[in-house]
Design a protein around this motif. Sequence first.
Motif, PDB file in Angstrom:
ATOM      1  N   TYR A   8       0.856  -1.180   0.000  1.00 26.79           N
ATOM      2  CA  TYR A   8       0.000   0.000   0.000  1.00 26.79           C
ATOM      3  C   TYR A   8       0.895   1.234   0.000  1.00 26.79           C
ATOM      4  O   TYR A   8       1.712   1.431   0.902  1.00 26.79           O
ATOM      5  CB  TYR A   8      -0.939   0.005   1.224  1.00 26.79           C
ATOM      6  N   THR A  10       1.799   5.316   0.073  1.00 24.57           N
ATOM      7  CA  THR A  10       1.264   6.411   0.892  1.00 24.57           C
ATOM      8  C   THR A  10       1.608   7.803   0.359  1.00 24.57           C
ATOM      9  O   THR A  10       1.494   8.785   1.090  1.00 24.57           O
ATOM     10  CB  THR A  10       1.761   6.265   2.343  1.00 24.57           C
ATOM     11  N   LYS A  13      -0.869  11.796   0.222  1.00 23.41           N
ATOM     12  CA  LYS A  13      -2.078  11.654   1.056  1.00 23.41           C
ATOM     13  C   LYS A  13      -2.167  12.709   2.146  1.00 23.41           C
ATOM     14  O   LYS A  13      -3.205  12.868   2.779  1.00 23.41           O
ATOM     15  CB  LYS A  13      -2.156  10.237   1.626  1.00 23.41           C
ATOM     16  N   THR A  17      -3.243  10.784   5.458  1.00 21.49           N
ATOM     17  CA  THR A  17      -2.362   9.611   5.485  1.00 21.49           C
ATOM     18  C   THR A  17      -2.753   8.631   6.596  1.00 21.49           C
ATOM     19  O   THR A  17      -2.923   7.430   6.355  1.00 21.49           O
ATOM     20  CB  THR A  17      -0.886  10.042   5.657  1.00 21.49           C
ATOM     21  N   VAL A  21      -4.068   4.884   5.774  1.00 25.99           N
ATOM     22  CA  VAL A  21      -3.232   3.731   6.130  1.00 25.99           C
ATOM     23  C   VAL A  21      -4.000   2.833   7.089  1.00 25.99           C
ATOM     24  O   VAL A  21      -3.973   1.604   6.978  1.00 25.99           O
ATOM     25  CB  VAL A  21      -1.873   4.183   6.717  1.00 25.99           C
ATOM     26  N   ILE A  32       3.522  -1.641   3.686  1.00 25.93           N
ATOM     27  CA  ILE A  32       3.293  -0.199   3.552  1.00 25.93           C
ATOM     28  C   ILE A  32       4.567   0.426   2.971  1.00 25.93           C
ATOM     29  O   ILE A  32       5.668   0.187   3.479  1.00 25.93           O
ATOM     30  CB  ILE A  32       3.000   0.458   4.924  1.00 25.93           C
ATOM     31  N   THR A  34       6.487   4.021   2.155  1.00 27.77           N
ATOM     32  CA  THR A  34       6.490   5.457   2.397  1.00 27.77           C
ATOM     33  C   THR A  34       7.877   6.000   2.079  1.00 27.77           C
ATOM     34  O   THR A  34       8.699   5.315   1.449  1.00 27.77           O
ATOM     35  CB  THR A  34       6.018   5.767   3.849  1.00 27.77           C
ATOM     36  N   TYR A  41       5.277  12.712   0.864  1.00 22.69           N
ATOM     37  CA  TYR A  41       4.797  11.703   1.830  1.00 22.69           C
ATOM     38  C   TYR A  41       4.704  12.333   3.220  1.00 22.69           C
ATOM     39  O   TYR A  41       5.504  13.206   3.562  1.00 22.69           O
ATOM     40  CB  TYR A  41       5.773  10.523   1.944  1.00 22.69           C
ATOM     41  N   VAL A  46       1.899   7.851   8.649  1.00 24.86           N
ATOM     42  CA  VAL A  46       1.968   6.382   8.526  1.00 24.86           C
ATOM     43  C   VAL A  46       2.242   5.783   9.903  1.00 24.86           C
ATOM     44  O   VAL A  46       1.577   4.830  10.337  1.00 24.86           O
ATOM     45  CB  VAL A  46       3.079   5.957   7.531  1.00 24.86           C
ATOM     46  N   GLY A 241      -2.017   2.835  -4.411  1.00 20.11           N
ATOM     47  CA  GLY A 241      -2.157   3.922  -3.438  1.00 20.11           C
ATOM     48  C   GLY A 241      -3.588   4.408  -3.375  1.00 20.11           C
ATOM     49  O   GLY A 241      -3.851   5.543  -2.994  1.00 20.11           O
ATOM     50  N   THR A 243      -7.311   5.533  -2.630  1.00 23.34           N
ATOM     51  CA  THR A 243      -7.880   6.197  -1.458  1.00 23.34           C
ATOM     52  C   THR A 243      -9.303   5.702  -1.186  1.00 23.34           C
ATOM     53  O   THR A 243      -9.977   6.203  -0.301  1.00 23.34           O
ATOM     54  CB  THR A 243      -7.937   7.719  -1.695  1.00 23.34           C
TER      55      THR A 243
END
Length: 273
Positions: A8, A10, A13, A17, A21, A32, A34, A41, A46, A241, A243
């Motif tokens: 995923y 990030t 965002k 974020t 997450v 994840i 980042t 980022y 996160v 990524g 949303t």
Amino acid sequence: MKTPPFLYGTAWKEDDTERLVRLALAAGFRGIDTANQRRHYFEAGVGAAVGRAVAEGLVTREELFLQTKFTYRSGQDHRLPYDASADPAVQVRQSFASSLEHLGVTAIDSYVLHGPSRGQGLGAVDRVVWGAMEELHDAGSARMLGISNVTLEQLQALVALARVRPAFVQNRCFARDGWDREVRRFCDEHGIVYQGFSLLTANTAELRRPAFREIGGRVGRTAAQVVFRFARQVGMLPLTGTTDPLHMAEDLAIDDFVLSDRDVATIESIGEV
Ligand SMILES: NC(=O)c1ccc[n+]([C@@H]2O[C@H](COP(=O)([O-])OP(=O)(O)OC[C@H]3O[C@@H](n4cnc5c(N)ncnc54)[C@H](OP(=O)(O)O)[C@@H]3O)[C@@H](O)[C@H]2O)c1
């Protein structure tokens, strides 16, 4: 920990974020991605989501694969995670320490050089930075290393000079380049896992082609699911990524169908016809 089948992402965002997450972890993502690059980022967001998910018992730290990056000055804005005047090796250590703090952890599963210092070849600074990353690996605080945004030639050069070889390559994956075929082949030959990003956004024209749409219609899956399934079948570790919680669930639901060899071959060459 084992590398999960999906990451995923990030980026972009901002203040959302933490919420996104958290949703991704609840949906089932365990990997994840980042970066300690505030321009794109929000790494501390996160960390907030991870901390809360662990505290609430949704996941354990051991079940998570956390990947972050060291980004050169040229890729940053004024919100630097290191002293701009420090030596590059010191900058790596400062950025890494700041990542641990943002993420609230004592080790990173994959530490990635966000991109080489130049468009072609590797510079002296890249060797110094990779050496500093190797020391973090030696200390056990960066469990695996990776490199992003590399050409085949740069990857070959890195593998030739590295004491600790990259375990991951993370590249934007264009269908018009055979989905980065040359880099993927080199990765295969050297036991490097290829992470593909922008699989949807870099390939919008190709995903509208009748041959691609025919496959989705026949297997009864969305374009995103077909692309991510294709990525898996050719050995990539895909990133998303999204949303949208519905898209999160959709992206993860690709284990219950298989594309035929013929469909895989059609998609492999969809950008080259
Ligand atoms: N190493 C690097 O330099 C680098 C550069 C760029 C990105 N990345 C990493 O890769 C991650 C992913 O970035 P990306 O460029 O691939 O783009 P992305 O952020 O995943 O964007 C995907 C776009 O496609 C849309 N979409 C529609 N249906 C979807 C579906 N079923 N599943 C997923 N998306 C769907 C999304 O909209 P909805 O949100 O409405 O679903 C979104 O607008 C980033 O977050 C970052 O972690 C790394």
